[in-house]
Scaffold this active site. Structure first.
Site, PDB file in Angstrom:
ATOM      1  N   ASN A  23      -3.538 -12.607  16.049  1.00  0.00           N
ATOM      2  CA  ASN A  23      -4.457 -11.479  16.180  1.00  0.00           C
ATOM      3  C   ASN A  23      -5.284 -11.660  17.453  1.00  0.00           C
ATOM      4  OD1 ASN A  23      -6.590  -9.556  15.851  1.00  0.00           O
ATOM      5  ND2 ASN A  23      -6.315  -9.638  13.640  1.00  0.00           N
ATOM      6  N   GLU A  46      -8.065 -10.558  17.983  1.00  0.00           N
ATOM      7  CA  GLU A  46      -9.481 -10.610  17.609  1.00  0.00           C
ATOM      8  C   GLU A  46      -9.730 -11.636  16.510  1.00  0.00           C
ATOM      9  OE1 GLU A  46     -10.284  -7.183  19.994  1.00  0.00           O
ATOM     10  OE2 GLU A  46     -11.793  -8.199  18.727  1.00  0.00           O
ATOM     11  N   HIS A  95       0.812  -1.221   0.000  1.00  0.00           N
ATOM     12  CA  HIS A  95       0.000   0.000   0.000  1.00  0.00           C
ATOM     13  C   HIS A  95       0.846   1.271   0.000  1.00  0.00           C
ATOM     14  CE1 HIS A  95      -3.571  -2.452   1.828  1.00  0.00           C
ATOM     15  NE2 HIS A  95      -3.373  -2.704   0.564  1.00  0.00           N
ATOM     16  N   CYS A 112       4.004  12.480  -8.052  1.00  0.00           N
ATOM     17  CA  CYS A 112       3.290  13.563  -8.728  1.00  0.00           C
ATOM     18  C   CYS A 112       1.841  13.152  -8.952  1.00  0.00           C
ATOM     19  CB  CYS A 112       3.965  13.858 -10.072  1.00  0.00           C
ATOM     20  SG  CYS A 112       3.052  15.050 -11.054  1.00  0.00           S
TER      21      CYS A 112
END
Ligand code: OAD
Length: 250
Positions: free
Chosen positions: A215, A217, A121, A129
């Site tokens: 994790n 959760e 990401h 630009c």
């Protein structure tokens, strides 16, 4: 609470020729960097992603968007990698082949010492630009917000993936290649809410890898993973490393 690391998990990691790891915002939570979807502290609980993380939002209000990312850069600059980041640096040294794929844009894996991190990401500390969509390594800070492209004079934007945008093709291809060729795939600190990254652990499962979720959760991967460690990354990963004397099969 004491975290039990199953022997079978350690055996799988010990025997792996290739370990691939996918991380999300949860791995940086213990460094004080907010995650996205935590109900109280998550970025998307406080800010509307449609107003800050799309091309349209930037075109509407480039100053506001640039300043929001500058705020996030300042937060991350004050943070330090945590025990979870450092355990992955150790894992990289011990595994015959190791691929670290991250959705995080904070650069904390590299700051901890991880090599060749695949940033799916983008990265908060890079700019590109807005018109030409090419990286701009250096720009003149003449007080304009956002700063301008030294080539075409258009606005600079953070080099991160916004909603509705494609991921960097080479990073994406390398990530899926690793998921399909690894023996062990760790999914650490991600809610699995965003595609195509969310498909990686399922692809690894389909290609016969042992998939380990870390994790605190439940996520959509939890009842499909080979092993699920319901724990914080900073607690579980050092335990895996501590108990694991991997012999480098140089
Ligand atoms: P989320 O905020 O969606 O999920 C963070 C996950 O980390 C949750 O499942 C938490 O339970 C878990 N977590 C919290 N603390 C943890 C800890 N100490 N150790 C381990 N896990 C912990 O963040 P991501 O899954 O990374 O995309 O979000 C994916 C993408 O959505 C981001 O890359 C960003 C966002 O929109 C883009 O901006 C393109």
């Amino acid at each position: 609470m004491e975290i039990a690391i199953p022997d079978a998990l350690l055996d799988a990691a010990r025997q792996a020729q290739h370990i691939a790891v996918l991380t999300g915002a949860g791995v940086s939570a213990e460094s004080g960097v907010p995650t996205f979807r935590d109900a109280q502290t998550g970025l998307w609980a406080k800010f509307n992603p449609q107003e800050l993380a799309t091309r349209e939002a930037f075109a509407r209000n480039p100053k506001m968007v640039w300043e929001w990312y500058a705020h996030r850069r300042a937060l991350v600059a004050q943070a330090a990698p945590n025990a979870g980041h450092y355990a992955l640096v150790e894992m990289e040294k011990r595994a015959p082949r190791f691929t670290l794929i991250t959705q995080n844009v904070d650069g904390l894996h590299a700051r901890a010492g991880s090599q060749n991190v695949i940033e799916l990401h983008g990265n908060l500390f890079r700019a590109k630009c807005f018109r030409e969509d090419v990286p701009v390594p250096n720009w003149v800070d003449d007080g304009q917000i956002p700063p301008r492209c030294p080539r075409c004079g258009s606005y600079l934007r953070p080099d991160v993936v916004w909603f509705g945008e494609a991921l960097p093709p080479r990073a994406l291809a390398a990530a899926f290649d690793a998921a399909r060729t690894c023996d062990v795939f760790f999914s650490i600190g991600t809610s699995g809410a965003v595609e195509p990254a969310a498909s990686l652990p399922f692809d690894a499962l389909r290609h016969g890898a042992t998939v380990i979720e870390v994790n605190p959760e439940e996520t959509p991967l939890s009842n499909r993973a080979t092993f699920t460690l319901r724990a914080a990354a900073g607690a579980a990963l050092p335990k895996i490393i501590a108990r694991e004397q991997w012999i480098k099969n140089g």
